[in-house]
Each structure stands twice: as structure tokens, then as C-alpha cells.
Scaffold this motif. Structure first.
Motif, mmCIF file in Angstrom:
data_model
loop_
_atom_site.group_PDB
_atom_site.id
_atom_site.type_symbol
_atom_site.label_atom_id
_atom_site.label_comp_id
_atom_site.label_asym_id
_atom_site.label_seq_id
_atom_site.Cartn_x
_atom_site.Cartn_y
_atom_site.Cartn_z
ATOM 1 N N VAL A 156 0.864 -1.187 0.000
ATOM 2 C CA VAL A 156 0.000 0.000 0.000
ATOM 3 C C VAL A 156 0.896 1.230 0.000
ATOM 4 N N PHE A 157 0.652 2.151 -0.929
ATOM 5 C CA PHE A 157 1.544 3.314 -0.993
ATOM 6 C C PHE A 157 0.785 4.596 -1.329
ATOM 7 N N THR A 171 7.713 7.521 -4.989
ATOM 8 C CA THR A 171 7.371 6.385 -4.106
ATOM 9 C C THR A 171 6.662 5.298 -4.911
ATOM 10 N N GLU A 172 5.924 5.708 -5.926
ATOM 11 C CA GLU A 172 5.271 4.712 -6.793
ATOM 12 C C GLU A 172 6.331 3.886 -7.525
ATOM 13 N N GLU A 173 7.380 4.537 -7.976
ATOM 14 C CA GLU A 173 8.455 3.803 -8.657
ATOM 15 C C GLU A 173 9.100 2.810 -7.689
ATOM 16 N N MET A 174 9.321 3.258 -6.457
ATOM 17 C CA MET A 174 9.846 2.331 -5.447
ATOM 18 C C MET A 174 8.890 1.154 -5.259
ATOM 19 N N ALA A 175 7.587 1.449 -5.161
ATOM 20 C CA ALA A 175 6.590 0.390 -4.955
ATOM 21 C C ALA A 175 6.657 -0.640 -6.083
ATOM 22 N N ASP A 176 6.748 -0.152 -7.318
ATOM 23 C CA ASP A 176 6.788 -1.070 -8.464
ATOM 24 C C ASP A 176 8.009 -1.987 -8.402
ATOM 25 N N LEU A 177 9.140 -1.425 -7.996
ATOM 26 C CA LEU A 177 10.379 -2.213 -7.922
ATOM 27 C C LEU A 177 10.314 -3.226 -6.778
ATOM 28 N N ILE A 178 9.731 -2.810 -5.668
ATOM 29 C CA ILE A 178 9.581 -3.708 -4.517
ATOM 30 C C ILE A 178 8.652 -4.866 -4.893
ATOM 31 N N ASP A 205 -7.288 4.457 -1.852
ATOM 32 C CA ASP A 205 -8.287 3.563 -2.460
ATOM 33 C C ASP A 205 -8.718 2.437 -1.527
ATOM 34 N N VAL A 206 -8.091 2.330 -0.357
ATOM 35 C CA VAL A 206 -8.397 1.203 0.538
ATOM 36 C C VAL A 206 -8.602 1.682 1.970
ATOM 37 N N ASP A 207 -9.358 0.898 2.744
ATOM 38 C CA ASP A 207 -9.473 1.134 4.179
ATOM 39 C C ASP A 207 -8.368 0.351 4.873
ATOM 40 N N ALA A 208 -7.990 0.825 6.046
ATOM 41 C CA ALA A 208 -6.881 0.189 6.769
ATOM 42 C C ALA A 208 -7.162 -1.285 7.059
ATOM 43 N N ASP A 209 -8.437 -1.636 7.229
ATOM 44 C CA ASP A 209 -8.713 -3.033 7.600
ATOM 45 C C ASP A 209 -8.441 -4.019 6.457
ATOM 46 N N VAL A 210 -8.098 -3.509 5.273
ATOM 47 C CA VAL A 210 -7.639 -4.403 4.196
ATOM 48 C C VAL A 210 -6.424 -5.209 4.669
ATOM 49 N N LEU A 211 -5.660 -4.646 5.600
ATOM 50 C CA LEU A 211 -4.444 -5.329 6.078
ATOM 51 C C LEU A 211 -4.758 -6.677 6.716
ATOM 52 N N LEU A 212 -5.969 -6.770 7.289
ATOM 53 C CA LEU A 212 -6.316 -7.999 8.008
ATOM 54 C C LEU A 212 -6.434 -9.199 7.068
ATOM 55 N N ALA A 213 -6.616 -8.925 5.772
ATOM 56 C CA ALA A 213 -6.792 -10.019 4.795
ATOM 57 C C ALA A 213 -5.453 -10.559 4.283
ATOM 58 N N PHE A 236 2.582 -7.263 4.705
ATOM 59 C CA PHE A 236 2.347 -6.067 3.889
ATOM 60 C C PHE A 236 3.502 -5.090 4.052
ATOM 61 N N ILE A 237 3.651 -4.272 3.022
ATOM 62 C CA ILE A 237 4.665 -3.219 3.033
ATOM 63 C C ILE A 237 3.945 -1.908 2.749
ATOM 64 N N LEU A 238 4.148 -0.929 3.625
ATOM 65 C CA LEU A 238 3.542 0.385 3.455
ATOM 66 C C LEU A 238 4.597 1.358 2.948
ATOM 67 N N GLY A 239 4.203 2.222 2.002
ATOM 68 C CA GLY A 239 5.148 3.189 1.454
ATOM 69 C C GLY A 239 4.533 4.572 1.351
ATOM 70 N N ALA A 240 5.279 5.595 1.796
ATOM 71 C CA ALA A 240 4.757 6.966 1.696
ATOM 72 C C ALA A 240 5.887 7.962 1.480
ATOM 73 N N TYR A 241 5.605 8.982 0.691
ATOM 74 C CA TYR A 241 6.502 10.139 0.660
ATOM 75 C C TYR A 241 6.221 10.982 1.905
ATOM 76 N N THR A 242 7.073 11.951 2.160
ATOM 77 C CA THR A 242 6.898 12.807 3.336
ATOM 78 C C THR A 242 6.450 14.190 2.893
ATOM 79 N N TRP A 243 5.554 14.755 3.644
ATOM 80 C CA TRP A 243 4.929 16.026 3.300
ATOM 81 C C TRP A 243 5.074 17.002 4.458
#
Ligand SMILES: Cc1cc2nc3c(=O)[nH]c(=O)nc-3n(C[C@H](O)[C@H](O)[C@H](O)COP(=O)(O)O)c2cc1C
Length: 150
Positions: A7-8, A15-22, A40-48, A52-59
């Protein structure tokens, strides 16, 4: 086979480019992986998922991007014990708090009981040729570590 999710959030594509490579790295370990944008997703998607790997840029001044705020807050409702996780993101060392959103996500995952199986990956702006291999290896190593124990 464990189920993997990435999830990114990415505004300008780094960060999207990083996600694609990962994702490529995870697939190279023989695993299947789903990829979603945080808004596009709720956090509870993680339970399924098992891992998981989370990715974010910093703002702002070391803050999470807006697209991750709801997800981040909703993680407070989740018990992530038994889940394997890792975190990545792009930042810019011109700012005081380099890629601090990565640390915010990692701290939240730990707080909710997930196991961080490897150190977070922070990259300066868009991945260089060398960084691309680091990103692929990050995904491959993560998948390998999860597959060996789940
Ligand atoms: C208004 C603004 C604030 C930012 N604040 C930070 C910051 O505090 N720390 C940091 O490392 N990068 C900061 N950045 C840089 C972005 O995180 C960096 O450009 C990143 O590569 C963007 O990733 P993306 O292409 O996935 O959107 C900021 C950028 C902008 C435009």
C-alpha cells in the motif's frame, strides 16, 4: 503461500516507482502480491493479508501525506499481531525531517502489534540505478523472510 500486499501514497511518482520495484522483488521470490494506493483502501484491508509493506513520501514538516491520514488513523482499530511488515518511502534531504513519514508508519505498525521484519527503506527523490536494485532486493528479502516462517 502467504498473501502479500503493498500500500503506498505517491504524489509525483517517486514512491510509486519504489513500490513497483519492490513488487518486482516480491514476485521474483515466487510470491503473489497485490498493490493498492492508500486512498483507495481502508486500513482493515491489512487484516486479509499475512504480510504487507507500506510506502509513503513525506509532506509538510516531516508529516504523512494527506492520502495516508485516514488509513493511519484507522490503523488504531486494528490488531496486527502475527502480521509481518516493512516500510519504505521517498524523501528529500533538503528537508530537516528526511523521509519522516516512513518512521511514523513503522512506529504505528509496531504499536498495533505487527512485526517489522527488516529495516525501513528511505530513498532520496527518485530511485537511482543503484537504488533500483536496493528496492528490488528489499522486496525479495521481505518475501523470502516471510515465506520461510509463515
Ligand atoms: C510541501 C512539501 C513538503 C515536503 N516535506 C518533506 C519533508 O519534511 N521531508 C522529506 O524528506 N521530504 C519532504 N518533501 C519532499 C518529498 O517527500 C519528495 O519530493 C518525494 O520524493 C516525493 O515523493 P513522490 O514522488 O512519491 O510524491 C516535501 C515536498 C513538498 C512539496
Amino acid at each position: 503461500m502467504p498473501k502479500f500486499l503493498v500500500v503506498f501514497a505517491s504524489l509525483t511518482g517517486n514512491t510509486e516507482e519504489m513500490a513497483d520495484l519492490i513488487v518486482e522483488g516480491i514476485q521474483s521470490a515466487g510470491a503473489e502480491v497485490d498493490v493498492k494506493q492508500s486512498m483507495d483502501v481502508d486500513a482493515d484491508v491489512l487484516l486479509a493479508y499475512d504480510a504487507f509493506i507500506l510506502g509513503a513520501y513525506t509532506w509538510g514538516d516531516g508529516e504523512l501525506p494527506d492520502e495516508f491520514l485516514d488509513f493511519y488513523e484507522d490503523m488504531d482499530e486494528l490488531d496486527l499481531a502475527g502480521k509481518k511488515a516493512a516500510v519504505f518511502g521517498s524523501g528529500d534531504t533538503a528537508y530537516d525531517q528526511f523521509a519522516a513519514a516512513v518512521d511514523l508508519l513503522a512506529d504505528k505498525l509496531k504499536e498495533r502489534g505487527a512485526e517489522l521484519v527488516q529495516e525501513s527503506l528511505k530513498i532520496e527523490l527518485n530511485p537511482s540505478t543503484e537504488d533500483k536494485d536496493v528496492c528490488r532486493n528489499f522486496g525479495k528479502h521481505f518475501a523470502g523472510a516471510v515465506i520461510s516462517v509463515v
